[in-house]
Scaffold this motif. Structure first.
Motif, PDB file in Angstrom:
ATOM      1  N   GLU A 657      80.332  92.490  95.382  1.00  0.00           N
ATOM      2  CA  GLU A 657      80.178  92.863  96.787  1.00  0.00           C
ATOM      3  C   GLU A 657      79.034  92.144  97.474  1.00  0.00           C
ATOM      4  OE1 GLU A 657      79.898  97.089  96.808  1.00  0.00           O
ATOM      5  OE2 GLU A 657      81.980  97.386  96.156  1.00  0.00           O
ATOM      6  N   SER A 658      78.066  91.687  96.693  1.00  0.00           N
ATOM      7  CA  SER A 658      76.895  91.036  97.292  1.00  0.00           C
ATOM      8  C   SER A 658      76.417  89.917  96.385  1.00  0.00           C
ATOM      9  CB  SER A 658      75.772  92.055  97.513  1.00  0.00           C
ATOM     10  OG  SER A 658      74.569  91.406  97.866  1.00  0.00           O
ATOM     11  N   ILE A 659      76.094  88.787  96.976  1.00  0.00           N
ATOM     12  CA  ILE A 659      75.606  87.669  96.169  1.00  0.00           C
ATOM     13  C   ILE A 659      74.157  87.904  95.760  1.00  0.00           C
ATOM     14  CG2 ILE A 659      74.654  86.132  97.959  1.00  0.00           C
ATOM     15  CD1 ILE A 659      77.160  85.121  95.179  1.00  0.00           C
ATOM     16  N   SER A 660      73.464  88.788  96.486  1.00  0.00           N
ATOM     17  CA  SER A 660      72.066  89.087  96.152  1.00  0.00           C
ATOM     18  C   SER A 660      71.947  90.224  95.150  1.00  0.00           C
ATOM     19  CB  SER A 660      71.290  89.445  97.431  1.00  0.00           C
ATOM     20  OG  SER A 660      71.871  90.582  98.059  1.00  0.00           O
ATOM     21  N   ASN A 661      73.034  90.921  94.906  1.00  0.00           N
ATOM     22  CA  ASN A 661      73.010  92.027  93.943  1.00  0.00           C
ATOM     23  C   ASN A 661      74.283  91.960  93.106  1.00  0.00           C
ATOM     24  OD1 ASN A 661      72.322  94.379  92.590  1.00  0.00           O
ATOM     25  ND2 ASN A 661      73.133  95.729  94.210  1.00  0.00           N
ATOM     26  N   GLN A 662      74.327  90.969  92.212  1.00  0.00           N
ATOM     27  CA  GLN A 662      75.541  90.726  91.439  1.00  0.00           C
ATOM     28  C   GLN A 662      75.635  91.677  90.248  1.00  0.00           C
ATOM     29  OE1 GLN A 662      76.196  86.441  90.730  1.00  0.00           O
ATOM     30  NE2 GLN A 662      74.732  86.038  92.380  1.00  0.00           N
ATOM     31  N   PRO A 663      76.861  92.015  89.843  1.00  0.00           N
ATOM     32  CA  PRO A 663      77.028  93.036  88.797  1.00  0.00           C
ATOM     33  C   PRO A 663      76.687  92.531  87.395  1.00  0.00           C
ATOM     34  CG  PRO A 663      79.152  92.131  89.441  1.00  0.00           C
ATOM     35  CD  PRO A 663      78.143  91.547  90.380  1.00  0.00           C
ATOM     36  N   THR A 664      76.470  93.497  86.516  1.00  0.00           N
ATOM     37  CA  THR A 664      76.326  93.235  85.082  1.00  0.00           C
ATOM     38  C   THR A 664      77.605  93.705  84.397  1.00  0.00           C
ATOM     39  OG1 THR A 664      73.925  93.485  85.130  1.00  0.00           O
ATOM     40  CG2 THR A 664      75.017  93.777  83.001  1.00  0.00           C
ATOM     41  N   ILE A 665      78.183  92.861  83.586  1.00  0.00           N
ATOM     42  CA  ILE A 665      79.454  93.146  82.908  1.00  0.00           C
ATOM     43  C   ILE A 665      79.149  93.582  81.477  1.00  0.00           C
ATOM     44  CG2 ILE A 665      81.671  92.189  82.200  1.00  0.00           C
ATOM     45  CD1 ILE A 665      81.194  90.037  84.442  1.00  0.00           C
ATOM     46  N   SER A 666      79.702  94.722  81.082  1.00  0.00           N
ATOM     47  CA  SER A 666      79.426  95.256  79.744  1.00  0.00           C
ATOM     48  C   SER A 666      80.649  95.125  78.841  1.00  0.00           C
ATOM     49  CB  SER A 666      79.024  96.729  79.839  1.00  0.00           C
ATOM     50  OG  SER A 666      77.814  96.869  80.564  1.00  0.00           O
ATOM     51  N   LEU A 667      80.386  94.878  77.577  1.00  0.00           N
ATOM     52  CA  LEU A 667      81.442  94.796  76.561  1.00  0.00           C
ATOM     53  C   LEU A 667      80.944  95.483  75.298  1.00  0.00           C
ATOM     54  CD1 LEU A 667      84.145  93.685  75.408  1.00  0.00           C
ATOM     55  CD2 LEU A 667      82.868  91.647  74.726  1.00  0.00           C
ATOM     56  N   GLU A 668      81.608  96.583  74.928  1.00  0.00           N
ATOM     57  CA  GLU A 668      81.246  97.296  73.693  1.00  0.00           C
ATOM     58  C   GLU A 668      82.159  96.835  72.563  1.00  0.00           C
ATOM     59  OE1 GLU A 668      80.913 101.809  71.826  1.00  0.00           O
ATOM     60  OE2 GLU A 668      81.192 101.532  73.989  1.00  0.00           O
ATOM     61  N   ILE A 669      81.548  96.372  71.476  1.00  0.00           N
ATOM     62  CA  ILE A 669      82.329  95.892  70.337  1.00  0.00           C
ATOM     63  C   ILE A 669      82.978  97.093  69.654  1.00  0.00           C
ATOM     64  CG2 ILE A 669      82.271  94.589  68.194  1.00  0.00           C
ATOM     65  CD1 ILE A 669      81.553  92.969  70.702  1.00  0.00           C
ATOM     66  N   PRO A 670      84.307  97.095  69.472  1.00  0.00           N
ATOM     67  CA  PRO A 670      84.993  98.249  68.863  1.00  0.00           C
ATOM     68  C   PRO A 670      84.525  98.503  67.427  1.00  0.00           C
ATOM     69  CG  PRO A 670      86.558  96.757  69.919  1.00  0.00           C
ATOM     70  CD  PRO A 670      85.248  96.046  69.887  1.00  0.00           C
ATOM     71  N   ASP A 671      84.707  99.754  66.982  1.00  0.00           N
ATOM     72  CA  ASP A 671      84.329 100.097  65.599  1.00  0.00           C
ATOM     73  C   ASP A 671      85.253  99.421  64.597  1.00  0.00           C
ATOM     74  OD1 ASP A 671      82.208 101.699  66.394  1.00  0.00           O
ATOM     75  OD2 ASP A 671      83.471 103.481  66.616  1.00  0.00           O
ATOM     76  N   ASN A 672      86.516  99.313  64.961  1.00  0.00           N
ATOM     77  CA  ASN A 672      87.475  98.665  64.066  1.00  0.00           C
ATOM     78  C   ASN A 672      87.771  97.263  64.588  1.00  0.00           C
ATOM     79  OD1 ASN A 672      87.830 100.978  62.387  1.00  0.00           O
ATOM     80  ND2 ASN A 672      89.116 101.881  64.005  1.00  0.00           N
ATOM     81  N   CYS A 673      87.214  96.283  63.926  1.00  0.00           N
ATOM     82  CA  CYS A 673      87.381  94.890  64.358  1.00  0.00           C
ATOM     83  C   CYS A 673      88.467  94.215  63.536  1.00  0.00           C
ATOM     84  CB  CYS A 673      86.056  94.132  64.217  1.00  0.00           C
ATOM     85  SG  CYS A 673      84.759  94.781  65.301  1.00  0.00           S
ATOM     86  N   LEU A 674      89.392  93.567  64.209  1.00  0.00           N
ATOM     87  CA  LEU A 674      90.501  92.898  63.532  1.00  0.00           C
ATOM     88  C   LEU A 674      90.158  91.470  63.145  1.00  0.00           C
ATOM     89  CD1 LEU A 674      93.482  94.161  65.740  1.00  0.00           C
ATOM     90  CD2 LEU A 674      92.464  95.207  63.700  1.00  0.00           C
TER      91      LEU A 674
END
Length: 730
Positions: A657-674
């Motif tokens: 929404e704003s170039i001066s306040n850009q979002p942080t993207i989160s990624l949680e690694i799953p417990d069961n990894c293939l």
């Protein structure tokens, strides 16, 4: 039912008997007499020792608007069938469609009637299935259509021109043929009596054919087959003919809609904006808050007054005209499929814009509507409102001539004016001859510029060749626009999916943009850009920007002639929603295709473990002097090709929404990894405008983050910063 023994497939076998019928019908006075003559004719044809039967459709053909391929001798047994041999560029084929629509509304397959479109292409581009799909949508064709790519049925029946109708009986036996347009009365007479004749004999079946309309499978979009676009140089607005939505849009240069007039369904009504309707409008011209519209399938010229917010009719009577001379007052003058309009002046000394030039595709001519009293070249004084032919005999030809009435055009579809000397002419995109021609504003002389060939009767001299004059080849060009600043002409070379540029001084024609591929690359350099049957274009911002109606991509593309980049104009309303389409903020976004020019940055690998959360901080910078486009959501997407398990339960996309306040993207690694190794991709799309909102663009970037997953507990990982500075040329 197996195909019966037949005495040949050629339509010529019908000719002697049907010719006798046609002569007899000329002398018939009452409807009863006509019905009786056709009934007696059917008794004769049905009594032939061997049927004049059509061949079965070849295997492997592509079908549209059906659940499965149709067989003449299985599915059509017990039906009266109308084959419509057509090619979608042909104006005569387009003129025939209302007759077929009317027939379909009168009789259904339950009544025993079925219409099948047999698409037999003229141009190579028309053999492509996706292009036929677009045409079916554009012209609202709801009956089955088969793509006879190699014209095998056309050749076996010895069909000779577009359009041709062939009417079959319930055994696949040929009964009648009708060549060309304008045979509505005979079409209804022949089919109605054929239905009665075979019902009397118990040979009509009421089984339904499985229809599955292609249009029902498509998502909505803000534009649908936009045909033309023009610039209001005074008020910083664009006017778009949103042809498939049957409406006219007036939008600001950032894409925000100011007025939406007409639509979403076709109609023919004058009045206030909320009540007015159009039918597949094409050409638009604007001056002093007045817009003139080529309301193509209504066969009208309409006038939109933005101050009073009313629509009126200024030329045409609402039905297709056949008059090739004109001269009546506009609203009393029948016209035929106007395709483009442009302002002009009756006196070369004073630029009053008192003439509206019209590309009259239906009669293959150039017409004029007098917006004030004035004179045409070599004409006497004409009254305000007069609508008449200016150039073109009405014969479909590629004929140049010093006398404008002896020249011949072939479906002229685009116009642009160069009023200044030494040009002083109209440029004409003459689609069916695949040429660009000029019409002198001084004496009306019609001359060749590029494309085609010298034989005026050859309308098959098309191709995709850069060159000079007749050595250059185009394929069904639909639009032209004049660049006063550079003295160059830009051409929408529609069926080659390219934008070309012509120097009228040297007659040199070269490709400016477009690879010829129809895949929709959103934003790129000229060299990498793609279009899909672009239908119109206009020049704006004092020659800096070229706006293109990218018809089959349902977009307006913006070409910056200085930076040589292409972007998409976002179309949105003030309520932050796409008109006639989904809201821009959706629960689930669809990942757009990244343009080839988008930077791709591979990040250093990160070691992580199940249960750990990674954070990606966007740190992107726009070119100086620009801002994010208001009302259009810039966005990010998270993907993991081949390792989609990584994203289960995650938030896969979001807005910026704003170039001066850009979002942080989160990624949680799953417990069961293939897998212990994976690559996560973050795609970012930024829609931005110049500070004055005069031009809008889009930039995209791809970040690839390799992951190494281990069972060993990892210490807290610092957020990954996704940095990039976009420049004007990047």
């Amino acid at each position: 039912m197996a195909a019966p023994e037949a005495r040949g497939h050629s339509l010529s076998g019908l000719l002697p008997a049907q010719t006798s019928l046609e002569y007899a019908l000329l002398d018939a006075v009452t409807q009863h007499e006509k019905d009786s003559l056709v009934y007696q004719y059917l008794q004769k044809v049905d009594g032939w020792e061997q049927d004049l039967s059509v061949p079965e459709f070849p295997e492997g053909l592509d079908w549209l608007n059906t659940e499965e391929p149709i067989s003449v001798y299985k599915d059509l047994c017990g039906k009266v069938v109308v084959f419509d041999f057509f090619t979608y560029c042909c104006i005569n084929c387009i003129h025939l469609l209302p007759d077929l629509h009317a027939l379909e509304h009168t009789y259904s397959d339950k009544d025993g009637l079925l219409i099948i479109g047999v698409h037999s292409a003229k141009f190579p581009n028309e053999k492509v299935l996706d292009n036929i799909k677009s045409a079916i949508l554009r012209y609202n064709i709801t009956h089955p259509v088969v793509n006879d790519t190699d014209a095998s049925l056309w050749q076996e029946l010895e069909v000779s021109c577009w359009p041709t109708l062939v009417i079959l009986g319930p055994r696949g036996n040929m009964l009648f043929s009708l060549i060309g347009e304008g045979h509505k009365d005979k079409l209804f007479l022949f089919t109605s009596i054929a239905l009665k004749y075979y019902k009397d004999r118990g040979q009509i079946r009421d089984n339904k054919i499985g229809i599955k309309l292609y249009k029902d499978s498509l998502p909505s979009s803000p534009l649908l087959f936009p045909g033309k676009v023009t610039v209001d140089h005074v008020t910083n607005r664009l006017v778009i003919a949103d042809t498939g939505h049957h409406r006219i849009l007036v939008v600001w240069k950032n894409g925000q809609i100011q007025y939406s007039i007409g639509g979403p369904n076709p109609g023919r009504k004058d009045g206030i904006f909320s009540e007015s309707t159009f039918n597949s409008p094409q050409g638009v011209a604007i001056k002093n808050n007045i817009i003139y519209v080529a309301d193509t399938e209504n066969h009208l010229i309409r006038k939109i007054d933005l101050e009073t917010e009313k629509v009126s009719t200024v030329a045409g009577i609402g039905i297709q005209g056949t008059d090739k001379e004109g001269g009546a007052k506009g609203e009393q003058q029948p016209i035929s499929s106007p395709w483009d309009v442009v302002f002009g002046a009756s006196g070369l000394e004073v630029q009053r814009d008192d003439i509206l030039w019209i590309a009259m595709a239906g009669t293959h001519q150039i017409w004029a509507l007098l917006l004030d009293s004035g004179k045409l070249p070599k004409k006497n004084e004409l009254k305000k409102g007069t609508c008449l032919r200016f150039a073109g005999s009405g014969n479909e030809e590629n004929r140049n001539n010093a006398y404008p009435h002896k020249a011949g055009f072939a479906q002229p579809s685009g116009l642009s004016l160069a009023s200044e000397d030494p040009w002083s002419c109209l440029f004409v995109a003459d689609s069916e001859s695949s040429t660009v021609r000029t019409v002198s504003l001084k004496d009306g002389a019609v001359k060749h510029l590029v494309g085609g060939e010298r034989d005026p009767m050859n309308l098959f001299a098309f191709g995709d060749v850069d060159g000079v004059g007749i050595n250059a080849k185009l394929q069904h060009p639909l639009g032209v626009t004049w660049d006063v600043k550079r003295s160059l002409l830009y051409v929408a070379d529609s069926y080659n999916h390219k934008i070309k540029v012509v120097d009228p001084k040297t007659k040199n024609c070269t490709t400016l943009a477009g690879t010829g591929d129809t895949n929709n690359v959103v934003s790129s350099s000229f060299a990498e850009s793609t279009f899909n049957e672009p239908g119109g274009l206009c020049i704006g911002e004092n020659g800096q920007l070229l706006y293109v109606a990218d018809t089959n991509n349902h977009q307006i593309k913006v070409m910056d002639l200085e930076t040589k980049t292409v972007s998409v104009l976002p179309i949105f309303s003030s309520e932050n929603a796409v008109v006639d389409g989904p809201f821009l903020v959706e629960k689930q976004k669809t990942l757009p295709k990244l343009p080839k020019s988008a930077p791709s940055i591979r990040l250093s690998p990160v070691t992580t473990c199940p249960g750990q959360t990674l954070q990606f901080k966007l740190r992107l910078a726009l070119p100086s002097g620009t801002k994010l486009t208001e009302g259009v959501s810039s966005c990010w997407f998270l993907t993991a090709e081949g390792n989609e398990w990584l994203l289960q339960g995650q938030i896969p996309s979001g807005d910026i929404e704003s170039i001066s306040n850009q979002p942080t993207i989160s990624l949680e690694i799953p417990d069961n990894c293939l897998s212990l190794e994976a690559i996560v991709s973050i795609s970012v799309f930024l829609y931005y405008c110049s500070a004055d909102s005069s031009a809008c663009m889009m930039k995209a970037i791809l970040f690839s983050q390799p992951l190494q997953i281990t069972d060993t507990q990892q210490s807290c990982i610092a957020p990954v910063e996704l940095r990039y500075v976009f420049s004007q040329a990047s």
